[in-house]
Design a protein around this motif. Structure first.
Motif, PDB file in Angstrom:
ATOM      1  N   PHE A 189     -18.133  -8.786  -6.599  1.00 50.32           N
ATOM      2  CA  PHE A 189     -18.185  -7.328  -6.488  1.00 50.32           C
ATOM      3  C   PHE A 189     -19.594  -6.784  -6.766  1.00 50.32           C
ATOM      4  CE2 PHE A 189     -13.594  -7.825  -7.959  1.00 50.32           C
ATOM      5  CZ  PHE A 189     -13.076  -7.717  -6.670  1.00 50.32           C
ATOM      6  N   ARG A 203      -8.423  -2.986  -5.073  1.00 48.12           N
ATOM      7  CA  ARG A 203      -9.195  -3.707  -4.064  1.00 48.12           C
ATOM      8  C   ARG A 203      -8.950  -5.198  -4.294  1.00 48.12           C
ATOM      9  NH1 ARG A 203      -9.071   0.888  -3.114  1.00 48.12           N
ATOM     10  NH2 ARG A 203     -10.815   2.347  -2.850  1.00 48.12           N
ATOM     11  N   TYR A 211     -10.191  -2.999  -9.233  1.00 47.59           N
ATOM     12  CA  TYR A 211      -9.966  -1.559  -9.122  1.00 47.59           C
ATOM     13  C   TYR A 211     -11.315  -0.879  -8.925  1.00 47.59           C
ATOM     14  CZ  TYR A 211     -11.018  -1.810 -14.156  1.00 47.59           C
ATOM     15  OH  TYR A 211     -11.598  -2.071 -15.379  1.00 47.59           O
ATOM     16  N   ASP A 212     -11.336   0.111  -8.042  1.00 52.23           N
ATOM     17  CA  ASP A 212     -12.577   0.723  -7.599  1.00 52.23           C
ATOM     18  C   ASP A 212     -12.832   2.026  -8.349  1.00 52.23           C
ATOM     19  OD1 ASP A 212     -14.796   1.570  -6.239  1.00 52.23           O
ATOM     20  OD2 ASP A 212     -13.861   1.552  -4.252  1.00 52.23           O
ATOM     21  N   LYS A 241       0.810  -1.228   0.000  1.00 52.12           N
ATOM     22  CA  LYS A 241       0.000   0.000   0.000  1.00 52.12           C
ATOM     23  C   LYS A 241       0.837   1.270   0.000  1.00 52.12           C
ATOM     24  CE  LYS A 241      -0.698   0.434   5.008  1.00 52.12           C
ATOM     25  NZ  LYS A 241      -1.669   0.263   6.097  1.00 52.12           N
ATOM     26  N   ILE A 272     -16.530  -1.800  -8.226  1.00 51.39           N
ATOM     27  CA  ILE A 272     -15.228  -2.459  -8.343  1.00 51.39           C
ATOM     28  C   ILE A 272     -15.273  -3.398  -9.534  1.00 51.39           C
ATOM     29  CG2 ILE A 272     -13.551  -3.962  -7.213  1.00 51.39           C
ATOM     30  CD1 ILE A 272     -14.728  -2.970  -4.523  1.00 51.39           C
ATOM     31  N   GLY A 316      -4.544   0.898 -10.225  1.00 52.89           N
ATOM     32  CA  GLY A 316      -4.821  -0.385  -9.605  1.00 52.89           C
ATOM     33  C   GLY A 316      -3.858  -1.464 -10.079  1.00 52.89           C
ATOM     34  N   THR A 344     -21.268  -3.000  -6.270  1.00 52.24           N
ATOM     35  CA  THR A 344     -20.161  -2.072  -6.085  1.00 52.24           C
ATOM     36  C   THR A 344     -19.749  -1.560  -7.465  1.00 52.24           C
ATOM     37  OG1 THR A 344     -18.266  -3.571  -6.394  1.00 52.24           O
ATOM     38  CG2 THR A 344     -19.341  -3.579  -4.223  1.00 52.24           C
TER      39      THR A 344
END
Length: 198
Positions: free
Chosen positions: A161, A55, A91-92, A43, A166, A127, A164
């Motif tokens: 997901f 994510r 990836y969000d 991170k 994502i 991401g 969402t």
């Protein structure tokens, strides 16, 4: 870089030159703590405006594996079912909502308002960049990895997901690799075939 800051050769081997993409796995459990530690290192890698859109869902239980199985290509199914863990790297697209927290230096969220193409491009690029850091972090904590595509993204997104924004990118099988199942190592391009210094 000074020699004082250069990592020892054995560390570079573990991260790069001796590390392999594994297809077979030893019957050895991966502790949750190692997955958490690897992500905690990963991170800290840079992303644009610290947007941090990666994510991950770690698929470990047999029940979760059965949910993943229908999405896998025939060539990736057996090794994924045998891996102690599989990371679904996503990836969000809602990452801008966290920018006031992650990048308080300026109003970075406004850069993305109403610009879906920029959101998609930024989320996918950063991401994927974070996933590269995560792959190296897995190696750094002593785990082996097998990154791959070869799955149905729509099925994975609907299963893991749902509700969402994502989107799945690729998968990484994680564990302790069985070296007996490795293919001969493929060659790599020489510097002059990849780059030039101007």
């Amino acid at each position: 870089m000074s020699d004082a800051k250069r990592l020892p050769a054995e560390v570079m081997e573990q991260l790069f030159t001796a590390a392999r993409t594994h297809n077979g796995w030893l019957d050895r459990e991966v502790p949750d703590a190692l997955l958490e530690l690897a992500l905690d290192y990963a991170k800290w890698g840079p992303t644009s405006a610290n947007c941090s859109p990666m994510r991950i869902v770690f698929v470990r239980s047999q029940e979760a594996k059965q949910r993943l199985a229908p999405a896998m290509s025939a060539g990736n199914l057996a090794k994924t079912m045998a891996a102690p863990a599989t990371a679904i790297i996503g990836y969000d697209l809602d990452f801008p909502d966290l920018l006031p927290q992650l990048y308080p230096a300026t109003d970075a969220r406004s850069w993305f308002a109403g610009n879906d193409a920029l959101i998609e491009e930024t989320a996918f690029r950063n991401g994927t960049l974070q996933a590269g850091y995560f792959l190296l972090a897995l190696r750094a904590v002593g785990l082996d990895a097998g990154p791959m595509s070869g799955f149905d993204k729509a099925t994975v997104d609907a299963e893991f997901f749902k509700n969402t924004r994502i989107r799945s990118n690729f998968l990484i099988n994680i564990g302790y690799g069985d070296v007996a199942q490795l293919y001969p190592r493929g060659p790599r391009l020489a510097f002059e075939d990849m780059a030039k210094i101007l």
